[in-house]
Design a protein around this motif. Structure first.
Motif, PDB file in Angstrom:
ATOM      1  N   UNK A   1     -15.797 138.810  91.926  1.00  0.00           N
ATOM      2  CA  UNK A   1     -15.098 138.945  90.657  1.00  0.00           C
ATOM      3  C   UNK A   1     -14.800 140.354  90.219  1.00  0.00           C
ATOM      4  N   UNK A   2     -15.139 141.363  91.012  1.00  0.00           N
ATOM      5  CA  UNK A   2     -14.875 142.746  90.608  1.00  0.00           C
ATOM      6  C   UNK A   2     -13.715 143.333  91.390  1.00  0.00           C
ATOM      7  N   UNK A   3     -13.293 144.516  90.954  1.00  0.00           N
ATOM      8  CA  UNK A   3     -12.255 145.264  91.652  1.00  0.00           C
ATOM      9  C   UNK A   3     -12.847 146.577  92.132  1.00  0.00           C
ATOM     10  N   UNK A   4     -12.820 146.784  93.444  1.00  0.00           N
ATOM     11  CA  UNK A   4     -13.239 148.057  94.014  1.00  0.00           C
ATOM     12  C   UNK A   4     -11.987 148.856  94.342  1.00  0.00           C
ATOM     13  N   UNK A   5     -11.843 150.012  93.708  1.00  0.00           N
ATOM     14  CA  UNK A   5     -10.707 150.877  93.976  1.00  0.00           C
ATOM     15  C   UNK A   5     -11.010 151.801  95.144  1.00  0.00           C
ATOM     16  N   UNK A   6     -10.098 151.866  96.113  1.00  0.00           N
ATOM     17  CA  UNK A   6     -10.246 152.765  97.257  1.00  0.00           C
ATOM     18  C   UNK A   6      -9.147 153.818  97.158  1.00  0.00           C
ATOM     19  N   UNK A   7      -9.550 155.068  96.982  1.00  0.00           N
ATOM     20  CA  UNK A   7      -8.592 156.125  96.672  1.00  0.00           C
ATOM     21  C   UNK A   7      -8.765 157.295  97.627  1.00  0.00           C
ATOM     22  N   UNK A   8      -7.681 158.036  97.835  1.00  0.00           N
ATOM     23  CA  UNK A   8      -7.718 159.218  98.694  1.00  0.00           C
ATOM     24  C   UNK A   8      -6.303 159.682  98.999  1.00  0.00           C
ATOM     25  N   UNK A   9      -6.193 160.821  99.666  1.00  0.00           N
ATOM     26  CA  UNK A   9      -4.891 161.365 100.033  1.00  0.00           C
ATOM     27  C   UNK A   9      -4.182 160.455 101.035  1.00  0.00           C
TER      28      UNK A   9
END
Length: 342
Positions: free
Chosen positions: A45-53
């Motif tokens: 039920x959660x949102x994991x944000x994956x961020x980077x260049x």
């Protein structure tokens, strides 16, 4: 990483190396280490944000989880329930073709480009209904009824079933992509930069739609993006990626208020502020991103880090928990503030 009862997906030691071939016989001379020993988990039920260049390996990570790209090594575990209602662990990396087809009902993806990901020769009704036929969920009138429900769920009309992708705007095409991802009632959806190709006003509509659908259907998201302002808006937790590795992962508020890795700190400093009266200090990183074919020894961020010491070039830091599920890969994560004052 500890696995709790509410974890839906757990990724351990995920690697994806692409071979570099040269010569007449196309011999492998090196490997592009697109994803290199990545570990994380996503709760139900959660949102994991994956961020980077751009080019750091975010999309390859998402595609490797779904096995759209075959991973080189690692384990991807999806936690579900068996026919008796008991918890069961599915090792995605070991599934055969038939088992992988069944897995598609539990894991889906929303692609970045809403046009190239849709077949231009098929109507919207056929694009979405194709999944229902392949997985033997519905045919005929029942299939059409289900497609209409999916279109209405994403803000489109049932009349749109007979139209082709080129007859829609970018935002509408992305809604069709979302409807297709929902067709099999999945538990996990990997959102691969779903708003990057859209106008800012349309981005907000799609983000709000994804939030509403998550609440309505109990969805879990891995949300891939390079825009930290978007990640901050949609994510419960955030994982920061650099040169194929995770360098930091934490709860949303904690990461933005207390970044413990210099790369995360630099990314956050680059987020624009809407108020022109506020002067925000910008951290400019020196140099370029090293080649993933030949990454530097020790810490991958060593050549660009403003606080680098000799140990950073000699020993790779461990990706470990510094308290409160705040994972960091840095030798000086506990003393970053002290390093700044020097």
């Amino acid at each position: 990483m500890p696995i709790t009862n509410n974890v839906l997906l757990n990724v351990e030691g995920l690697k994806k190396y692409f071979p570099v071939r040269k010569g007449v016989f196309r011999r492998v001379v090196a490997y592009v280490k697109a994803v290199d020993n990545v570990n994380f988990f996503i709760r139900k039920g959660e949102t994991l944000g994956l961020v980077g260049e751009s080019g750091c390996g975010k999309t390859t990570t998402g595609r490797s989880i779904l096995r759209l790209t075959e991973p080189t090594a690692g384990k991807v575990s999806l936690f579900s329930q068996n026919t008796n209602g008991q918890p069961a662990e599915i090792d995605v990396t070991k599934l055969g073709r038939r088992e992988l087809k069944e897995l598609r009902k539990k894991m889906q993806i929303i692609f970045q480009d809403p046009y190239s990901s849709l077949n231009p020769r098929m109507t919207v009704g056929h694009i979405i209904g194709e999944l229902l036929i392949i997985h033997r969920i519905a045919v005929g009138k029942e299939k059409n009824r289900r497609v209409q429900e999916l279109l209405e769920a994403v803000g489109l009309k049932h009349q749109h079933m007979k139209r082709y992708p080129h007859e829609f705007s970018g935002g509408q095409r992305q809604r069709i992509g979302i409807a297709r991802a929902l067709a099999l009632s999945p538990k996990l959806i990997i959102c691969d930069e779903p708003v990057t190709a859209l106008d800012v006003s349309i981005q907000a509509q799609i983000l709000n739609l994804l939030n509403d659908l998550q609440s309505e259907f109990g969805l879990t998201y891995l949300f891939i993006a390079h825009d930290l302002s978007v990640i901050k808006h949609v994510s419960n937790r955030v994982a920061v990626m650099y040169l194929g590795k995770l360098v930091e992962m934490s709860e949303n508020d904690e990461l933005f208020k207390n970044p413990k890795h210099p790369y995360t700190e630099a990314l956050i400093s680059a987020v624009p502020v809407a108020d022109p009266d506020i002067e925000k200090g910008r951290i400019i990183l020196k140099g370029d991103v090293p080649s993933p074919i030949d990454p530097p020894p020790g810490c991958n961020f060593y050549s660009r880090c403003p606080y680098a010491q000799s140990i950073c070039n000699e020993e790779e830091p461990e990706f470990k928990d510094y308290g409160g599920d705040h994972y960091v890969s840095c030798h000086f994560a506990d003393s970053l503030e002290l390093m700044k004052s020097r």
